[in-house]
Design a protein around this motif. Structure first.
Motif, PDB file in Angstrom:
ATOM      1  N   THR A  71       0.805  -0.878   0.053  1.00  0.00           N
ATOM      2  CA  THR A  71       0.597  -0.092  -0.349  1.00  0.00           C
ATOM      3  C   THR A  71       1.330   1.487   0.188  1.00  0.00           C
ATOM      4  OG1 THR A  71      -0.063  -0.444   2.363  1.00  0.00           O
ATOM      5  CG2 THR A  71      -2.137  -0.958   1.618  1.00  0.00           C
TER       6      THR A  71
ATOM      7  N   ILE B 296      -5.236   2.972   2.090  1.00  0.00           N
ATOM      8  CA  ILE B 296      -7.169   2.586   1.275  1.00  0.00           C
ATOM      9  C   ILE B 296      -7.142   2.532  -0.170  1.00  0.00           C
ATOM     10  CG2 ILE B 296      -9.559   2.570   1.006  1.00  0.00           C
ATOM     11  CD1 ILE B 296      -9.423   3.338   3.489  1.00  0.00           C
TER      12      ILE B 296
ATOM     13  N   HIS C 109      -4.528  -0.282  -1.268  1.00  0.00           N
ATOM     14  CA  HIS C 109      -5.188  -1.374  -1.192  1.00  0.00           C
ATOM     15  C   HIS C 109      -5.924  -2.067  -2.595  1.00  0.00           C
ATOM     16  CE1 HIS C 109      -7.009  -4.483   0.621  1.00  0.00           C
ATOM     17  NE2 HIS C 109      -8.132  -4.416   0.729  1.00  0.00           N
TER      18      HIS C 109
ATOM     19  N   MET D 104      -9.188  -9.442   4.071  1.00  0.00           N
ATOM     20  CA  MET D 104      -9.109  -8.337   5.028  1.00  0.00           C
ATOM     21  C   MET D 104      -9.788  -9.054   6.650  1.00  0.00           C
ATOM     22  SD  MET D 104     -12.935  -5.749   6.493  1.00  0.00           S
ATOM     23  CE  MET D 104     -12.339  -4.642   4.852  1.00  0.00           C
TER      24      MET D 104
ATOM     25  N   PRO E 292     -11.516  -4.934  10.120  1.00  0.00           N
ATOM     26  CA  PRO E 292     -11.261  -3.721   9.138  1.00  0.00           C
ATOM     27  C   PRO E 292     -11.464  -2.731   9.589  1.00  0.00           C
ATOM     28  CG  PRO E 292     -13.615  -4.569   9.107  1.00  0.00           C
ATOM     29  CD  PRO E 292     -12.616  -5.710   9.944  1.00  0.00           C
TER      30      PRO E 292
ATOM     31  N   SER F 165      -8.787  -1.940  12.520  1.00  0.00           N
ATOM     32  CA  SER F 165      -7.468  -1.978  12.493  1.00  0.00           C
ATOM     33  C   SER F 165      -6.973  -2.258  11.227  1.00  0.00           C
ATOM     34  CB  SER F 165      -6.831  -2.526  13.648  1.00  0.00           C
ATOM     35  OG  SER F 165      -7.883  -1.273  15.069  1.00  0.00           O
ATOM     36  N   TYR F 166      -7.041  -1.888  10.378  1.00  0.00           N
ATOM     37  CA  TYR F 166      -5.569  -2.056   8.942  1.00  0.00           C
ATOM     38  C   TYR F 166      -4.349  -0.838   9.315  1.00  0.00           C
ATOM     39  CZ  TYR F 166      -4.150  -3.043   4.632  1.00  0.00           C
ATOM     40  OH  TYR F 166      -3.288  -3.836   3.337  1.00  0.00           O
TER      41      TYR F 166
ATOM     42  N   THR G 170      -0.471  -0.399   9.438  1.00  0.00           N
ATOM     43  CA  THR G 170       0.564  -0.352   8.512  1.00  0.00           C
ATOM     44  C   THR G 170       1.531   0.376   9.268  1.00  0.00           C
ATOM     45  OG1 THR G 170      -0.102   2.124   7.375  1.00  0.00           O
ATOM     46  CG2 THR G 170      -1.393   0.035   6.166  1.00  0.00           C
TER      47      THR G 170
ATOM     48  N   PHE H  17     -11.389   0.380   7.646  1.00  0.00           N
ATOM     49  CA  PHE H  17     -12.022   0.353   6.553  1.00  0.00           C
ATOM     50  C   PHE H  17     -14.006   0.652   6.588  1.00  0.00           C
ATOM     51  CE2 PHE H  17      -9.769  -2.531   3.556  1.00  0.00           C
ATOM     52  CZ  PHE H  17      -8.425  -1.264   3.887  1.00  0.00           C
TER      53      PHE H  17
ATOM     54  N   LYS I 293      -4.223 -15.567   5.135  1.00  0.00           N
ATOM     55  CA  LYS I 293      -3.797 -14.770   5.970  1.00  0.00           C
ATOM     56  C   LYS I 293      -3.413 -16.038   7.286  1.00  0.00           C
ATOM     57  CE  LYS I 293      -3.322 -11.055   6.140  1.00  0.00           C
ATOM     58  NZ  LYS I 293      -2.592  -9.798   5.435  1.00  0.00           N
TER      59      LYS I 293
END
Lengths: 453, 116
Positions: free
Chosen positions: A180, A206, A209, A273, A276, A278-279, A281, A288, B16
């Motif tokens: 990303t 995002i 993504h 995913m 959602p 807590s994505y 990086t 999300f 995952k």
């Protein structure tokens, strides 16, 4: 109308369509071409290549991609960002330089090389310094498999890419950058988003993504009304049109196939995913559940309202280690009673493996055409199938036993159940298993470096 | 009324580690509340009993009219260790869409759901 920055996706993984990068720079206006080459176990494959030849260890496809887009880079100012460097970004940069020189464009290419993600040379020092690099799934410390580790790379964020762009690089080569960050970094650089501009940084992530898997948001692998997706043979890869406030549009070049609509973008948003809200990086934690999508014309979706928050003080580390051997063999049984014949063949095979004293960590039998992908949920649809493929895999730490297994498949053609074919590929191949070990490390441990060549 | 998930939702899945995720998206906005109400964690766990070895987690995304399910122990070890044809969980999406929901008649009619 606010300024627009266009980031085009030209590669969703190593092995993606070779035509895509060139089609993206030739099909209409773009400012950046983003190419994602790395999956979880790609680094270990590259590490094996580097062990054999110190000048290797990067995604070779990238060199051909650069060659195909070089005119756009040197004549129209398109800038390329790719994590093609793998475990050897400097060697990748050298190969890019050679291609530019061959095209007489060496003086118009500035390559930004980003290093610092490779933790393999520092692994023992890190462990000795109290960094357990425990497996995120099992909690086991890395010391348990230390002697079998092939590669170890921290996922790094947008900061070094932004620096390379500031210093004038028009081709940026990274190692294990997050997928990303390759999209977020140019937006952050162009719009001058600050370190704590969480909502905008999250919007950039995002955007990344959505386009990091190439055509998977523009009609490829699209289940929504899949019969109606137009002209996949000429599929257009996605482009993000970013705006300063973090709003962006997802679109594609005119006169290309596929489609971009709210359902196609939604399918990609939910791909791989986890939680959602807590994505995570290295740059920001994106939410999300804040994303808003709305149609904005033909093959155009507006994405807005995105919220983010401060990241954690850890980086994820992708570690690969040797974990035994596997082999998979198959035969095809034909109607009538194809499934019953395949089942009998499986019993015969297992009886023979047992009599040979072969022991495996696992033997898995699947009946392709009956239950291979959906298991018992497929019901008895395979009962009267025109053909069924018997597919048997074994996994173990004794290479000789796995090797011996591969000799037991083909004999079934003459000494097992009838109506069997599909053995043309011969004996299955033994493969070394390179397993994945996800871990976390303190951010302070990883220092990235940017060099401009 | 019995309603096939396949007729009211689309889906995509990925992996995952040893976990597969399935995102399920309502085909029409007015069908999302039906998914949210009836496609429960227990219902999905029951559907995959004997197919996966671990538990199921569920997340709601009303903004995308979607639910996200994490299916643990779905990939036979996952990644390169897995011997499965679908080692990356790419087609768990349609395996979930095989599910058939029981929706009260009045609710189904009000939402205009297609009967199975």
């Amino acid at each position: 109308m606010s300024r627009i920055v266009r980031v085009a996706s030209g590669q969703g993984f190593w092995g993606d369509w070779l035509e895509a990068p060139r089609r993206q720079v030739e099909g209409g206006p773009v400012d950046y071409l983003m190419l994602d080459y790395l999956a979880e176990v790609t680094m270990s494959i590259l590490q094996k290549q580097k062990e054999r030849d110190p000048a290797m260890g990067y995604a070779r496809d990238f060199i051909g991609a650069v060659e195909s887009v070089l005119p756009a880079v040197v004549e129209r100012g398109v800038r390329v960002i790719a994590n093609a460097g793998g475990v050897n970004p400097p060697a990748c940069a050298a190969a890019v330089r050679a291609v530019a020189a061959k095209a007489g464009a060496a003086d118009r290419v500035k390559i930004g090389v980003i290093t610092g993600d490779d933790l393999l040379p520092r692994l023992d020092a890190l462990i000795a310094g109290g960094h357990a690099l425990a497996n995120m799934d099992t909690g086991e410390p890395l010391s348990a498999v230390r002697d079998r580790v092939l590669s170890a790379n921290a996922y790094i964020g947008s900061v070094p890419i932004v620096e390379a762009l500031k210093r004038g690089a028009n081709i940026v080569v990274t190692g294990r950058s997050t997928d990303t960050a390759l999209t977020m970094a140019p937006l952050r650089y162009e719009f001058g988003w600050g370190d704590t501009d969480w909502n905008r940084l999250a919007a950039g992530i995002i955007a990344g993504h959505i386009i990091e898997c190439g055509a998977q948001c523009s009609g490829g692998n699209c289940l929504y009304h899949w019969r109606d997706v137009p002209d996949l043979g000429n599929v257009g890869y996605p482009i993000v049109e970013g705006h300063e406030d973090g709003t962006f549009f997802v679109t594609k070049h005119p006169n290309t196939g596929g489609w971009i609509n709210v359902p196609s973008v939604s399918e990609q948003l939910v791909y791989e995913m986890g939680d959602p809200s807590s994505y995570i990086t290295p740059d920001v934690v994106a939410d999300f559940s804040s994303i808003r999508l709305e149609p904005a014309g033909e093959n155009r979706v507006r994405v807005f309202g995105i919220e983010g928050r401060a990241p954690t003080d850890k980086l994820k580390v992708s570690i690969a280690y040797r974990d035994g051997y596997k082999a998979v063999g198959s035969l095809v049984y034909a109607w009538p009673d194809a499934l019953d014949k395949a089942r009998l063949a499986d019993r015969v095979l297992r009886q023979r493996l047992d009599r040979l004293g072969l022991r495996f960590d696992q033997i898995l039998t699947e009946f392709v055409g009956a239950d291979a992908t959906h298991g018992r949920l497929a019901g008895d649809a395979g009962r009267d199938a025109p053909e069924v493929q018997l597919r048997v895999g074994v996994r173990g730490h004794d290479r000789a036993m796995v090797e011996r297994f591969t000799r037991e498949i083909v004999p079934l053609v003459l000494n097992g159940p009838p109506s069997v074919t599909g053995f043309a590929a011969g004996r299955p191949k033994v493969e070394e298993i390179v397993a994945y070990w996800p871990a976390l490390v303190d951010k302070t441990v990883v220092q990235t470096a940017v060099e401009i060549l | 009324m019995r309603v096939r998930l396949l007729d009211i939702a689309h889906a995509r899945s990925g992996d995952k580690g040893d976990t597969a995720n399935v995102g399920v998206i309502a085909l029409r906005p007015e069908w999302y509340p039906v998914l949210a109400a009836h496609l429960t964690r227990d219902r999905v766990a029951d559907h995959f009993r004997g197919v996966i070895t671990g538990g199921v987690e569920r997340f709601e995304l009303p903004n995308l009219r979607a639910l996200n399910f994490l299916l643990h122990g779905a990939l036979d070890g996952g990644g390169t260790q897995s011997l499965k044809t679908d080692a990356q969980g790419k087609v768990y999406s349609t395996a979930l869409l095989r599910l058939v929901l029981d929706v009260p008649d009045a609710e189904a009619r009000a939402a205009g759901l297609p009967p199975a």
